[in-house]
Design a protein around this motif. Structure first.
Motif, PDB file in Angstrom:
ATOM      1  N   PHE A  68      -7.208   3.325  -0.164  1.00  0.00           N
ATOM      2  CA  PHE A  68      -7.625   4.355   0.779  1.00  0.00           C
ATOM      3  C   PHE A  68      -8.318   3.749   1.993  1.00  0.00           C
ATOM      4  O   PHE A  68      -8.128   4.211   3.126  1.00  0.00           O
ATOM      5  CB  PHE A  68      -8.552   5.360   0.086  1.00  0.00           C
ATOM      6  N   VAL A  69      -9.123   2.712   1.781  1.00  0.00           N
ATOM      7  CA  VAL A  69      -9.810   2.068   2.892  1.00  0.00           C
ATOM      8  C   VAL A  69      -8.793   1.438   3.844  1.00  0.00           C
ATOM      9  O   VAL A  69      -8.872   1.611   5.067  1.00  0.00           O
ATOM     10  CB  VAL A  69     -10.810   1.010   2.384  1.00  0.00           C
ATOM     11  N   SER A 124       0.822  -1.215   0.000  1.00  0.00           N
ATOM     12  CA  SER A 124       0.000   0.000   0.000  1.00  0.00           C
ATOM     13  C   SER A 124       0.851   1.257   0.000  1.00  0.00           C
ATOM     14  O   SER A 124       0.564   2.217  -0.725  1.00  0.00           O
ATOM     15  CB  SER A 124      -0.929  -0.003   1.218  1.00  0.00           C
ATOM     16  N   TRP A 149      -3.754   5.168  -7.351  1.00  0.00           N
ATOM     17  CA  TRP A 149      -4.504   4.887  -6.146  1.00  0.00           C
ATOM     18  C   TRP A 149      -5.827   4.193  -6.453  1.00  0.00           C
ATOM     19  O   TRP A 149      -6.394   4.335  -7.534  1.00  0.00           O
ATOM     20  CB  TRP A 149      -4.760   6.184  -5.385  1.00  0.00           C
ATOM     21  N   SER A 150      -6.305   3.461  -5.475  1.00  0.00           N
ATOM     22  CA  SER A 150      -7.563   2.736  -5.620  1.00  0.00           C
ATOM     23  C   SER A 150      -8.375   2.900  -4.337  1.00  0.00           C
ATOM     24  O   SER A 150      -7.862   3.319  -3.294  1.00  0.00           O
ATOM     25  CB  SER A 150      -7.304   1.250  -5.872  1.00  0.00           C
ATOM     26  N   LYS A 151      -9.652   2.552  -4.426  1.00  0.00           N
ATOM     27  CA  LYS A 151     -10.523   2.650  -3.261  1.00  0.00           C
ATOM     28  C   LYS A 151     -10.046   1.736  -2.135  1.00  0.00           C
ATOM     29  O   LYS A 151     -10.030   2.123  -0.962  1.00  0.00           O
ATOM     30  CB  LYS A 151     -11.962   2.292  -3.656  1.00  0.00           C
ATOM     31  N   SER A 152      -9.630   0.527  -2.494  1.00  0.00           N
ATOM     32  CA  SER A 152      -9.176  -0.421  -1.470  1.00  0.00           C
ATOM     33  C   SER A 152      -7.936   0.096  -0.754  1.00  0.00           C
ATOM     34  O   SER A 152      -7.753  -0.132   0.444  1.00  0.00           O
ATOM     35  CB  SER A 152      -8.889  -1.789  -2.098  1.00  0.00           C
TER      36      SER A 152
END
Length: 354
Positions: free
Chosen positions: A71-72, A57, A66-69
């Motif tokens: 950031f989560v 990450s 970047w991806s949603k996963s």
């Protein structure tokens, strides 16, 4: 991937998502570990089986893809870390100052609880993993026996120290603050934070090069580790295993401060006023509320006169071993087993864990 470095017969490292609660807990333990001298936040992430995902990450952040996963995951880690820093700083300082053997026993157990999973990721104790593990242990033993030196706080030195300290924070077992102490720059760097209001130009002159170095160090090391973990999983995880096991060398529970007055931060700040600023008892009591007498000031001057801030901080971290009682030995063993079991239990939440 070569056959010689393929973890055949073991769980391959996976980046499948972990339960949200476990990721947040990993961040919490990472923050808690950073509050305890000698414990690395990276150690807790590794012990919980989140290390490969964590490194991946950070490396992904540096590529701007970047991806949603992503950031989560980072939000969960960050929120857990923030909660620990805000809620546990007082209790952690008290526990380490007053009952260091309890804190260290727990963290030794939590740390060693990650060993079984790392052995699986290495495909067992294979020659390549054992050699890399021995290198990791040797690194940690060398660090544990390092003596402090003094590096002048020039711009270029602050850049490379920032890179070294920040990158070490994502390596298990290696404390960034400890490295700052080794090079005699702990008070310079950490103390600059408190100077932001009083001497902003001076503080920024320290924090900017350190920040640049930190960004370079984290970006470079995360990408190197990401490639190493993907291309050479056995030797990479073997090295991490060695760092993990070696990290407990400096966490021998039955240690006490050589200078307990300096290990107590409020008292150390009073001593600094006396030694560095020539304060008398009235000034110390007014600023620190310690209730000192002239005899206390004279004693502090006689024992620590002529010491610099860095030297006083280094002395505050000096430890010596003591002979534990039977109850302390039994308690330490119990806490170690408890910590070990807690890590194993939490590890069951890993994707693919059995």
């Amino acid at each position: 991937m070569s056959n010689a470095d393929s973890p055949s017969g073991a769980h391959a490292s996976t980046h499948a998502p972990s339960p949200a609660w476990r990721t947040a807990l990993g961040g919490f333990l990472m923050g808690l570990a950073n509050l305890v001298p000698g414990v690395s936040g990276g150690t807790m992430i590794l012990a919980l089986g989140l290390y490969d995902r964590f490194i991946s990450s950070i490396a992904e952040l540096t590529t701007l893809r970047w991806s949603k996963s992503l950031f989560v995951f980072m939000a969960l880690i960050g929120s857990g870390l923030l909660v620990a820093l805000l809620s546990m700083s007082g209790p952690a300082v008290w526990l380490v100052s007053e009952h260091r053997w309890i804190a260290y026993s727990i963290f030794v157990g939590l740390t060693l609880g990650g060993v079984p999973e790392l052995i699986k990721l290495c495909g067992g104790l294979r020659p390549g993993a054992l050699i890399a593990g021995a290198v990791g242990v040797a690194i940690m033993v060398a660090l544990a026996n390092s003596s402090a030196s003094s590096v002048p706080p020039t711009w270029i030195n602050l850049v490379w120290i920032g890179a070294l300290a920040a990158s070490s924070m994502i390596l298990p077992g290696i404390s960034g603050s400890y490295l700052l102490l080794i090079f005699g720059l702990y008070e310079t760097v950490v103390g600059s934070l408190s100077l932001l209001k009083e001497e902003p130009v001076e503080a920024i002159g320290i924090l900017v090069p350190v920040g640049i170095g930190a960004a370079i160090g984290i970006a470079a090391l995360s990408n190197i580790l990401k490639v190493a973990l993907e291309k050479r999983p056995v030797s990479s995880h073997g090295l991490l295993l060695g760092l993990l096991v070696g990290s407990v060398v400096g966490l021998w529970p039955f240690q006490e401060a050589v200078h307990p007055d300096l290990a107590n931060r409020p008292i150390r700040k009073g001593i600094e006023l006396v030694v560095l600023e020539g304060a008398d008892a009235a000034q110390v009591n007014e600023e620190r509320g310690l209730g000192w007498t002239d005899e206390d000031v004279a004693r502090a001057t006689a024992e620590y006169g002529g010491k610099t801030k860095n030297e006083l901080k280094a002395l505050s971290n000096e430890l010596r071993r003591f002979a534990p009682s039977g109850g302390q030995i039994a308690g330490a063993v119990g806490l170690l087993v408890l910590g070990f079991g807690a890590t194993l239990l939490l590890g069951r939440g890993r994707p693919g864990a059995r």
